[in-house]
Every structure is written in structure tokens, then in C-alpha cells.
Write a protein that holds these residues in place. Structure first.
Motif, PDB file in Angstrom:
ATOM      1  N   TYR A   1      79.133  93.184  10.888  1.00  0.00           N
ATOM      2  CA  TYR A   1      78.915  92.666   9.539  1.00  0.00           C
ATOM      3  C   TYR A   1      80.173  91.970   9.026  1.00  0.00           C
ATOM      4  CZ  TYR A   1      78.057  92.673   4.515  1.00  0.00           C
ATOM      5  OH  TYR A   1      77.905  92.288   3.213  1.00  0.00           O
ATOM      6  N   ASN A   2      81.312  92.641   9.173  1.00  0.00           N
ATOM      7  CA  ASN A   2      82.563  92.080   8.658  1.00  0.00           C
ATOM      8  C   ASN A   2      82.875  90.725   9.298  1.00  0.00           C
ATOM      9  OD1 ASN A   2      82.731  94.484   7.293  1.00  0.00           O
ATOM     10  ND2 ASN A   2      84.553  95.247   8.346  1.00  0.00           N
ATOM     11  N   LEU A   3      82.752  90.656  10.619  1.00  0.00           N
ATOM     12  CA  LEU A   3      83.135  89.420  11.304  1.00  0.00           C
ATOM     13  C   LEU A   3      82.144  88.297  11.019  1.00  0.00           C
ATOM     14  CD1 LEU A   3      84.376  90.850  14.736  1.00  0.00           C
ATOM     15  CD2 LEU A   3      85.762  90.032  12.822  1.00  0.00           C
ATOM     16  N   ARG A   4      80.859  88.651  10.911  1.00  0.00           N
ATOM     17  CA  ARG A   4      79.856  87.623  10.629  1.00  0.00           C
ATOM     18  C   ARG A   4      79.957  87.131   9.188  1.00  0.00           C
ATOM     19  NH1 ARG A   4      75.875  87.253  14.658  1.00  0.00           N
ATOM     20  NH2 ARG A   4      76.602  88.557  16.369  1.00  0.00           N
ATOM     21  N   LEU A   5      80.206  88.034   8.278  1.00  0.00           N
ATOM     22  CA  LEU A   5      80.378  87.622   6.889  1.00  0.00           C
ATOM     23  C   LEU A   5      81.587  86.692   6.769  1.00  0.00           C
ATOM     24  CD1 LEU A   5      79.925  89.445   3.626  1.00  0.00           C
ATOM     25  CD2 LEU A   5      82.220  88.584   4.078  1.00  0.00           C
ATOM     26  N   ARG A   6      82.654  87.054   7.454  1.00  0.00           N
ATOM     27  CA  ARG A   6      83.852  86.214   7.424  1.00  0.00           C
ATOM     28  C   ARG A   6      83.541  84.803   7.922  1.00  0.00           C
ATOM     29  NH1 ARG A   6      89.922  87.699   8.859  1.00  0.00           N
ATOM     30  NH2 ARG A   6      90.720  85.614   9.126  1.00  0.00           N
ATOM     31  N   SER A   7      82.866  84.732   9.067  1.00  0.00           N
ATOM     32  CA  SER A   7      82.519  83.437   9.645  1.00  0.00           C
ATOM     33  C   SER A   7      81.683  82.603   8.679  1.00  0.00           C
ATOM     34  CB  SER A   7      81.770  83.661  10.961  1.00  0.00           C
ATOM     35  OG  SER A   7      81.164  82.484  11.417  1.00  0.00           O
ATOM     36  N   GLN A   8      80.700  83.253   8.073  1.00  0.00           N
ATOM     37  CA  GLN A   8      79.788  82.491   7.216  1.00  0.00           C
ATOM     38  C   GLN A   8      80.424  82.097   5.890  1.00  0.00           C
ATOM     39  OE1 GLN A   8      76.037  84.558   7.199  1.00  0.00           O
ATOM     40  NE2 GLN A   8      75.934  84.459   9.428  1.00  0.00           N
ATOM     41  N   MET A   9      81.283  82.949   5.390  1.00  0.00           N
ATOM     42  CA  MET A   9      81.945  82.598   4.136  1.00  0.00           C
ATOM     43  C   MET A   9      82.904  81.419   4.354  1.00  0.00           C
ATOM     44  SD  MET A   9      83.514  85.021   1.243  1.00  0.00           S
ATOM     45  CE  MET A   9      84.204  84.274  -0.251  1.00  0.00           C
ATOM     46  N   VAL A  10      83.608  81.452   5.476  1.00  0.00           N
ATOM     47  CA  VAL A  10      84.505  80.333   5.785  1.00  0.00           C
ATOM     48  C   VAL A  10      83.694  79.053   5.986  1.00  0.00           C
ATOM     49  CG1 VAL A  10      86.104  79.408   7.508  1.00  0.00           C
ATOM     50  CG2 VAL A  10      86.354  81.757   6.710  1.00  0.00           C
ATOM     51  N   MET A  11      82.534  79.180   6.621  1.00  0.00           N
ATOM     52  CA  MET A  11      81.686  78.014   6.830  1.00  0.00           C
ATOM     53  C   MET A  11      81.283  77.402   5.491  1.00  0.00           C
ATOM     54  SD  MET A  11      80.389  76.107   9.148  1.00  0.00           S
ATOM     55  CE  MET A  11      79.404  74.642   8.906  1.00  0.00           C
ATOM     56  N   LYS A  12      80.933  78.256   4.560  1.00  0.00           N
ATOM     57  CA  LYS A  12      80.515  77.736   3.259  1.00  0.00           C
ATOM     58  C   LYS A  12      81.708  77.117   2.509  1.00  0.00           C
ATOM     59  CE  LYS A  12      77.276  80.019   0.947  1.00  0.00           C
ATOM     60  NZ  LYS A  12      76.201  79.010   0.895  1.00  0.00           N
ATOM     61  N   MET A  13      82.868  77.697   2.679  1.00  0.00           N
ATOM     62  CA  MET A  13      84.057  77.067   2.089  1.00  0.00           C
ATOM     63  C   MET A  13      84.260  75.661   2.644  1.00  0.00           C
ATOM     64  SD  MET A  13      86.952  80.028   1.987  1.00  0.00           S
ATOM     65  CE  MET A  13      86.834  81.449   0.886  1.00  0.00           C
ATOM     66  N   ARG A  14      84.052  75.550   3.952  1.00  0.00           N
ATOM     67  CA  ARG A  14      84.207  74.237   4.578  1.00  0.00           C
ATOM     68  C   ARG A  14      83.185  73.239   4.043  1.00  0.00           C
ATOM     69  NH1 ARG A  14      87.362  74.203   8.990  1.00  0.00           N
ATOM     70  NH2 ARG A  14      88.005  76.211   9.826  1.00  0.00           N
ATOM     71  N   GLU A  15      81.949  73.697   3.882  1.00  0.00           N
ATOM     72  CA  GLU A  15      80.915  72.801   3.348  1.00  0.00           C
ATOM     73  C   GLU A  15      81.321  72.307   1.966  1.00  0.00           C
ATOM     74  OE1 GLU A  15      77.308  75.224   5.576  1.00  0.00           O
ATOM     75  OE2 GLU A  15      77.441  75.252   3.401  1.00  0.00           O
TER      76      GLU A  15
END
Lengths: 635, 635
Positions: free
Chosen positions: A178-192
Motif C-alpha cells: 500500500y505504502n509503495l503504491r500510494l507513493r507511486s500514484q501520488m507522485v504520478m498525480k503531482m507530475r500530471e
């Protein structure tokens, strides 16, 4: 270890293509899209996605064996969840039964079978796939697992060193996934947000750079040229400013940074910051950008966050919360009671009030008389004596409204009421007073405030909702601070590139210690998660700050000064500490829980045993040799 | 230097939110969205976006002064383009005129004014903003530019060292802006594809790791523990495999990697790879993923690319193109003419044919007789003699169809025709023969093929369209190669984690040199831009390869072997070289042109002068000292 029961929370599932759902700037006609995680691979479904609608379908699942039960059931796990596999008990299926039941748990298997409804009474409402099971037809062991050094389900109860040594097992837990996937997705949204919505350019800056003069926390990297070293930078500060001079206009980078602080409990030698810089921007511009960024990338399941974030000046933060990173999830504010107690004839107070910047301040610990013991108060007092050389004066407000305190006998009834009103104390509260030099008193009470909150919560009085996220801007920092070791000299409060506050600019040349900087910190729940500033873009001003105020050699920064003199636009930026931010969002105990392969607090990789020996032969091309401590002391 | 005339090509502008236009998997209802680059800042428009529709609007622009003309016009530039500012010539505007005309070029100004139509006859169709100009009302110098060390427009004519020293000026060129922005946007689209469409998890892996035994190309980083060193890894290979063991299932990272190769012309000590790993995947799965990835992220303006990419075996690539990274944009294939020339009584050919693996091969250089001079052929021959100890035998096919060649007198008319037919030679072509051991002959002709193509193109015969992008998979590599220094020993052709080809697996234990690996390289226009493999997931097999085939100590890899034994799923991956890929797409001469702050070929940062001296005092915490070469030789 919380095994994957509901690993993919609503946000994780829905969030996957929330690029298309633009929370921040709603798009009409946008489409929510599930990520296709079954393409290119040998499974047809994951272990987390089967529901009643799939009944009758033939599916292929790949996963780890979590449990085996009575030769009849196997629970299969993958990153998305659990599915119950049911083994037919007829002779025709004996081979499949042997395959699935003889293999050790945590082995990897591939099963093909039909999705069937669970028999009445056997559905499991706590399991997302609890309505169905897969009646297995064929099964294949893809890789057998040896006997593990511990039972997987007890794993997180083991010490952290073991978890880090076997990180690849620890990672199979629902929490780490959960932690690693949330991190990945939150960073992705920051990039968007940054790249797609606001035209920021993702630029990779070097990590092999030049050592900052006096940069004691920078790792050095020997080069093949004798005596010449790169260093691993603590941030891309110089590069981001040079990008602005180069007309890049809007830069961001999820940047790896390095800081060698030796052993520190919750620090990592390498860490990640979301690094941002813009041209032609002012402080409110950066703040609005960041508020939008966090709002857009915030996990849906963590509830909405409100913008704009409140803002507090450095001075007010210190005087109200006793810290420059206030936890505003609870009150317990510091109150100035100097005026109330000015004429009280207690020597302790009188002496302190007459000091330069002398003051008496107080915090009120709600329900403290009920929840705190005398020894808690003594412990707090010992702590502040040790840390700040500061004595506390507690007042316990008894249920009969009498005060238990050394101070009590010095207060008449009206003073007492005036004091209690000033600090808004009620029956059963504890008021803690401190007297002396203002800054020290505030820092002391700030520390007491946090400790008291911890104590109250540990004793069962909830003060802070675990789901509450309180953002706060801290602004108007002083630009320079007195050096601790030599108070007549000044050093940068943050870094020498911070621009002075426009209204204080004239003071730079006369009373630099009074200049506020255009610096801003972003605080979340009492932790600093970011900081930035509007930078100096004028070469002369930068030179003045370096040479005249900070008395530094400008030579190592000659390239930056020359760049500022070559048409540098006004610019500013910020960096968010990604590890800390994610840690706070998922509620982890340590940033190590949101990093795939963290180092121990001593900076070691416990899995591979890095850092490690390197032979003199291998050091030769770098023209270095080890100075062994024994040899050093013999010199 | 091509100044920003049309910096934002159609792709750059349209691409900004092509997240929402999903080329790869078209979404109904998706919306194209322009990035909002004017939010949060003091401009209202960029210098690239004004058109006739804006006439009458009051706008504020911020930018650099590119030209000043006759006290009447100023050309203002920002990252998006150029706008002509027109200065009213009346007395009321004299202050504005002074501001804009007295300030040096490359100074940064802010102007406010009204968009007006250009007078008839003064529009500029070559300039996107050429229909309008901005009639300035107020102007402010934000930062004045000193005299630059050169005229900006001559800058790229200067040597590259100067460009790198003043990178922040070089970056203002249209070309560098284009390269860096294209890079950012292409990476963003790759992330969308991987993360949003296919559920990959972006995981940051450590760069402070353990030295690989014998990893001579790894930078070392001293730690504060005497004699213990981290190293900067050449790739996240171990980590990505451990993530698969940890059940992460689909990993990607735009990963910074390090390689210390000393001075190499087109290499960088730090570089970037798009690093990917998946569980439960096979070779076609990875290939399809990558084809989709490139197709989705491909810049629109570079035209579509077709998938699937063609595939060639390593053996065929060597024998047809004489290289494992064929440039398939042109033919000039290598032909086996051994049979044609087997009975020709020329001693040179006869001797070579009788060697072990002896062969005669040829390439046909189209129009070579017209475009190549005799001295070109001599130069080619010298090159192959020097590099491969291999003599070339050229045949020049004259306009009268006579052969000019040492070989001519040995060929009767029918042999001659047979030979010309075999190599598909026409009048005015040159056929180049080489004879000897097969591999050497093919490598020789592969080199001649590329050199000849360069020569023909330099002389004006275009062979390769600059806009052509030819992708090619090279597969079926040998798993092991003979060590050059000790041919009886084997080394990994790529790395020891590559899985054997399923049909060759049995040979691993008997004839390992005959085993093909499940490795695949991706080649674009003759450059290797990626490589990957299906990995060994079985601990025993991995151990066998390390210990028995490669004779390596398994101790430094104990953690990986233990991980494989703890339920490792079958997995595989790939890494794309991002710098090289972007370099090929934008058609840059060097990867330095697609990196914001590259190092020189000697590994130096010419702007800041890194690597640099570090004092013995600063090295002390790391327990190292410099071994000065003079001291070393004196020993």
C-alpha cells in the motif's frame, strides 16, 4: 502483518487513471479508466478482482500460496488481493491436489479454473472476493519456496532489522504494498499537475557535482584525477536557479538528494524531494501552486484538503506554539501572562521578568489533572531543565477549583481568576508556567506542549484525529541568524540565495539582522514537509550578501554570480520532502516504511551489507587509500 | 543558433495534455487541454501565443530582449517564442523608449501594452506571432544583462566547451529548449502509459549500494566507517529483481545510473535509463509492452511508428549486417559469395576459404563508382587492415560493364555475371569482397557498410531519410561468450541473471557455450537503445550459472540467491537508454545536447569546475587520503 485483505482501497483503484478525472480542474467528458494489469502476462485475472459477475468464467491466476486448508482450499495471493481456490476432491483432481497441497506456503503457483459461487453460508463479507471461489482445473508450481526464517504472519512483530534484511519478504505485506503504491500514484498525480496542467519541464540535474565550500554533510566521490572529487549534492539548488537563467521558465524534478549526517534516527543518506522552480513568480504564486498540487494529488481516500492553507509568521509561530513547525491539530497555545503576574510578589517570577526580554508564558493542559501523574510533571520539568535550562511552574486546577501550586500562596482570588481566564483553564486542567528570556520560554513550552499531548493521548484522551491533516505555511523568517558559536557573525537562516523581504530590503545594507527573508516553510501536522524562497536574482545583491554579510569567499560560486549577471529573471521555488510527506499521509512510524530499500539509522543496507570493503587495488584508479583509525592515532 | 522562431512545434503544443488524448488506447470523451503556463506568475501571456484573435487585448509579457531596432521595435523572447514590441514615438512614451532601448540585449523586462494588428505589408508569415505586435504602455527592467562574452547568435558556432561553460546561455537557444522539453514530455507520456494504463509502480531504488565484485566501472563513495565504501550502481538490476520477489508485480523507474569509464567521447558518468521489470511475463510480453510504450510516447510531429517491430536473430544480424545493432534504414546487405567464387583460381580467395569457418562475403555499394574515389577505397582498406587485420578486395563496375579489380582476370564472363547477380550489382556500383574467418569477415564488411554509407551521403547521395526511424529487435544472443583473454573460460554475454532459452536449457549443464539466452536488444537506426532479458528465477539454476559456468564467488550475491529461494516469481524486464533515445529522436549530434548539464568527455563539469579539490580535513571523516601519483611512483 496485515495481509492483503483490502489492499487496493478505493483511492488506489479509482486513482489509477485519475489523470483523467482532474479533481483540481474538473474536465467535462473525462473518463475513469482502470489500469490494465493483466496485459502482457500469463494470468487473465488478479487475485483481487474476481466478483460474482465473473461466475462461470475460466480464469488463470498467478500468485503466492498464503494458506492451505484441509487439502481442500488454498488461499492464493498477489499484489491485489486474495482468492480462495477450491480443490475438487475426486480422483481425477488428485494430481492438482498434490501439486497445491504439498508445496510450501509462499511458493508461487499458476492455477486455471472456473469462477464459482461459494456455497450458501460460506461467503466471506470481509473479503472483497468473498462471494466466489475458483474451482481449480490445472495447477503448476512456478517456483517453490524454501523454509523461511520465520512465519510470514509474525514477520512485522520481528524487529525492524530483520524486516530490512529480508525486505523482499517484508514487501509482500499489505502495508508495504500500500505504502509503495500510494507513493507511486501520488507522485504520478503531482507530475500530471505540474507537467500536463501547468507546463512544468521535468529536468534531470547532475548528482555528481562540486563540493560546496564547508558542505560538511556532502558525500565525496573520488574521480580518476588525483585529488579531485565530485560530491553528491544535498539539493539541486544551483541547477534549478541556473535553469531559470537559461529561460526554462518552469522546472520540476523528483530529485534524489544526499546528506551525510552519520547516524540519525529518522534520516536517510539518500532521500527524495519534489523540487520546483519558476520564473516571474512571487511568494503567493508559489504557495498557490503548491496548494493546488497537494489538492490535486491528494489520495481520495484520505478525504479532501482545503485551500488556501493558513499562514503564520515565524515570530507568531514561536510565540504561540514555541516552534517554527507548529502542530495545529490541537490548541494548547502559549499565552503571555506577564501582565497578569507582573506584580505578584514571587521572587522567581520577578527575577525572570526583569531579565532582558523577560516574560512569563503559560500553556493549559486540558484534563491534565485527571490524565497526568505527578511524576509526568516532574519528568517534563527535568526534560526542560536538561534541554533548555528552564524550570517549569505547574498549577493543578483541582475539582474544587483550588490551585495546587507553589504559586498559589502568592495569588489572591482575583489574580487567580484572572490567570485562569487568561489561559482559559477549567477544572482538572494543568497550567504550566515558564519564565525567563522570551524565545527560550517559548521553545520550552512548545516542547512541553507536544510532550503533554503525547502523554494525554497515551493515557486515552484523544487530541488529534489520525485522519486530520493540518497544513500551515510559516512565513517571514529572519533572513540571517547569529552564529551560535560566534554571535557577532551572521549566517543564513536557510541559504544564501534567499531574497530579502521587499519591505526590509533597505535594511540589508544597514541592519541585516533585522531583515526578513522571502522564505516559506510548509508544515503538516507539526512536521516540516517543504521549504522554499524567492531567490536573489540581482548579482550585486547576491554578491553583497555573500561577501559583506556572510563573509564568504565568492569564488566557488563565481559561475552562479556570473549567471545572475547574464539576464537572470526574478525566480523562486520550493522543495517538498517526499519521504516525510508520504510517511505522514499513510501514518507510518518511520520514513523507512515508505522507502523500498531504506538504510538503517546507521546508514547500512542490511540486505546486501553495504557499505562494504573495497580492495586497495580497486581504490587505486581513484588515487585514494584508507587511513585506518589506528594508523591515524599513531601519527 | 536557431533562435526561437517556432519553438513549440505542433507536438509540443498539442502534446502537453495528450495524457488526455491517449493515442495508444483512444478514449471517447477525452479532452485536449493546453497547459496553463501563465498561472501564478506576473505575465498574462507568453511571447509565443499572441495571434490576431488577441487584437485589442491588454497583455503583460515578461521576457528577454532579443533585438532592438531603430528605437522603435524590440523583439521580446521567452521559452515559447518571440513577440514584436512597438514603441510609440510620441513624447509621452519617451520614458518607455529609454527603458527598452538603453538596456543591453538579453536583459529581462516586463512590458504591458495592447495587442495591435501589424500595419499592412509588415506582417511576418515566418513568425507565429507575425500578424500582431504589442504597442507598449509601460515597461520595467527586471534584470539588466552585462556584456556577454560573445554574441548570442554566434554562440553555437563557438566550441562546445564554451557552450558547456555557459550552459545557462546555451539553454536559451531554441534547440536546447526544444530538446529538454521534448525529453520531459516524452518521459511524461511513458509514465502515463506505464503507470496509468498498465498499473506499473514507480519505485525509487537506492543509488548508494554495495560494490559489485570486479565492478571496475563503479564509482566508490567512502562512508564514515573506515574502509567501508558504498558504490554508485550501474543499474538497479538487483533491486528490480528483488521487487519482483517482493510481489511488486510491475515496476518501473526513470533511474539515474552511474558508470565510470574514464574519458569516452559520447558517454556520461551519470545517465538515465527507463527501467522496467514485470512478473509472470515472457519475451513477447516485454516486447509488446515496449512497442506500445514507444508508440504511445512517440512525439506526434515525428510521424507514426509501426508495431510490432521487426526482429532478427543475433546470428542473422551478424551475417547480414556485420553487427549486433544493424542500421536497417538502408540495404547494402552482406552476401555470401563463397559458392560463386569457390573454384576461382585466385590464391588469396582459395587460402581464406580453406581456413576453419572460411568464407567470402561481399557488399555492394550502390553508385560507389560515381561517388567514391580511389582513395576512399584505400582508406576503407587501411581501416579494416588496422581494425580487423582484414584486406578488402574491391570490384568497380564501370559504365561499360567492365570490372576494375584485381579479381577481374580470374573471372570468366559467366562467373562475373553470377557474382554480380548474387550481390545485385548494377553499373557504377562498387562491390567489396572480404575473405577469411566468417565472424571477422562479417564484422569487417559491417564496418565498411556503415563507412560507405557515410561517404555516399557526404558526397550527396542520400541513403537514409533523417525522418526515418527503424526499430529492430535483436534476439537469440548466446548466453555466454568466451573470455577474450582466456578463451577456455566463459563469461556472461550480458549479465549472469539472464535466463537460458527454454529450448536450450538442457545444454546449460553439458554445453553451456551453445546456450542461447532469453535476451533482447532494441536497436533504433543502428544504435542500441535498450536491452533486457527474462531472468533466472530458480535459485539452483542461478547458483549453477554463477558457480559452475562463470566460476564466480556467490557470496556477494547471497541475498539475491536467498531471495530467489523464497518464492521468486518468473520475471523479466528491460532498460531503455533515455539519453540515446532522445538524442536519436531530436537528431542531435551528441547525447550532451539532450542533457541539461552534461559533463565533458573527460567527465568534467565545465561550468562549476567539478570534480574539484577537497581538503584533507574534509576527507578525514571518511578515513581516506589522496595517494598523489608522484608519491605512488616513488614507492
Amino acid at each position: 502483518m496485515r495481509w492483503l485483505r483490502c489492499l487496493c482501497g478505493p483511492w488506489l483503484r479509482r486513482g489509477l487513471c485519475a489523470a483523467l478525472k482532474a479533481q483540481h480542474r474538473p474536465l467535462s467528458g473525462s473518463v475513469a479508466l482502470e489500469a490494465d494489469v493483466n496485459s502482457f502476462v500469463s494470468r487473465t485475472k488478479t487475485c483481487g478482482e474476481l466478483r460474482s459477475v465473473h461466475i462461470g468464467q475460466e480464469v488463470t491466476l498467478c500468485g503466492w500460496i498464503q494458506y492451505q486448508r484441509q487439502g481442500q482450499f488454498v488461499i492464493l495471493r498477489d499484489f491485489q488481493g486474495l482468492t480462495q481456490i477450491v480443490i475438487p476432491q475426486d480422483a481425477a483432481a488428485s494430481h492438482v491436489k498434490k501439486t497445491l497441497c504439498d508445496v510450501p506456503v509462499e511458493s508461487v503457483v499458476k492455477v486455471t479454473g472456473t469462477v464459482v459461487s461459494r456455497p450458501p453460508g460460506q461467503t466471506n463479507p470481509n473479503m472483497p472476493t468473498g462471494d466466489i471461489e475458483v474451482k481449480v482445473e490445472t495447477a503448476e508450481v512456478l517456483n517453490s519456496c524454501k523454509k523461511l526464517p520465520f512465519e510470514m504472519k509474525d514477520f512485522t512483530k520481528k524487529n525492524e532489522a530483520l524486516r530490512m534484511q529480508y525486505r523482499y519478504l517484508d514487501m509482500r505485506s499489505a502495508q508495504m504494498q500500500y505504502n509503495l503504491r500510494l507513493r507511486s500514484q501520488m507522485v504520478m498525480k503531482m507530475r500530471e499537475y505540474l507537467c500536463n496542467y501547468y507546463g512544468f519541464v521535468d529536468v534531470e540535474t547532475p548528482t555528481l557535482f562540486k563540493k560546496t565550500p564547508g558542505g560538511a554533510k556532502e558525500f565525496v566521490v573520488p574521480s580518476r584525477e588525483a585529488g579531485k572529487f565530485y560530491s553528491l549534492p544535498q539539493s539541486p539548488q544551483q541547477f534549478k536557479q541556473l535553469l531559470m537563467v537559461g529561460g526554462l521558465d518552469r522546472y520540476f524534478q523528483v530529485a534524489r538528494c544526499y546528506r551525510d549526517e552519520g547516524s540519525k534516527p529518522d534520516r536517510q543518506p539518500e532521500f527524495t524531494q519534489v523540487d520546483i522552480e519558476m520564473s516571474f513568480v512571487d511568494q503567493p504564486g508559489i504557495q498557490a501552486l503548491i496548494e493546488g498540487l497537494l489538492q490535486y494529488s491528494w489520495p481520495l481516500e484520505k478525504g479532501p484538503i482545503n485551500t488556501p492553507f493558513p499562514s503564520i509568521s515565524y515570530n507568531e509561530a514561536l510565540s504561540v506554539y514555541g516552534t517554527d513547525k507548529p502542530d495545529t491539530r490541537f490548541a494548547m497555545k502559549i499565552t503571555d501572562v506577564s501582565d497578569v503576574l507582573r506584580n505578584v510578589q514571587m521572587e522567581f517570577l520577578e527575577n525572570h521578568l526583569s531579565e532582558p526580554h523577560g516574560t512569563i508564558r503559560a500553556i493549559c493542559i486540558p484534563q491534565g489533572a485527571k490524565y497526568l501523574h505527578d511524576k509526568d510533571l516532574s519528568r517534563l520539568n527535568e526534560m526542560t531543565k536538561f534541554q533548555f535550562n528552564q524550570v517549569l511552574l505547574p498549577l493543578i486546577l483541582r475539582p474544587d477549583v483550588r490551585l495546587k501550586s507553589r504559586l498559589a500562596k502568592f495569588l489572591n482570588e482575583s489574580k487567580k481568576l484572572e490567570l485562569l481566564k487568561a489561559v482559559q483553564a477549567n477544572v482538572d486542567d494543568v497550567v504550566v508556567l515558564a519564565a525567563g528570556e522570551q524565545e527560550k520560554v517559548c521553545l520550552t513550552l512548545g516542547k512541553v506542549r507536544l510532550e503533554a499531548a503525547e502523554l494525554l493521548e497515551a493515557r486515552g484522551l484523544p487530541l488529534r484525529k489520525p485522519s486530520a491533516f493540518h497544513f500551515l505555511w510559516v512565513v517571514d523568517f529572519p533572513l540571517f541568524l547569529q552564529k551560535e558559536e560566534s554571535p557577532s557573525e551572521l549566517e543564513s537562516a536557510h541559504h544564501p540565495f534567499t531574497a530579502p523581504h521587499p519591505s526590509d530590503e533597505h535594511l540589508l545594507y544597514t541592519e541585516p539582522s533585522k531583515v526578513r527573508g522571502q522564505h516559506y516553510d510548509l508544515v503538516l501536522n507539526g512536521s516540516e514537509i517543504g521549504g522554499g524562497s524567492i531567490r536573489i536574482h540581482n548579482a550585486k545583491q547576491q554578491c553583497f550578501v555573500l561577501e559583506n554579510v556572510l563573509k564568504e569567499d565568492t569564488k566557488p560560486l563565481a559561475h552562479l554570480l556570473e549567471a545572475l549577471d547574464s539576464g537572470a529573471p526574478p525566480h523562486g521555488g520550493i522543495a517538498l520532502g517526499l519521504d516525510r510527506l508520504i510517511c505522514l499521509i499513510v501514518g507510518a512510524e518511520s520514513i523507512r516504511d515508505v522507502i523500498a530499500f531504506p538504510k538503517s539509522f546507521k546508514g547500512r543496507d542490511l540486505m546486501s551489507n553495504a557499505p562494504d570493503d573495497v580492495s586497495p587495488e580497486e581504490l587505486k584508479p581513484y588515487h585514494i587509500q584508507v587511513s585506518w583509525p589506528s594508523a591515524e592515532t599513531q601519527k
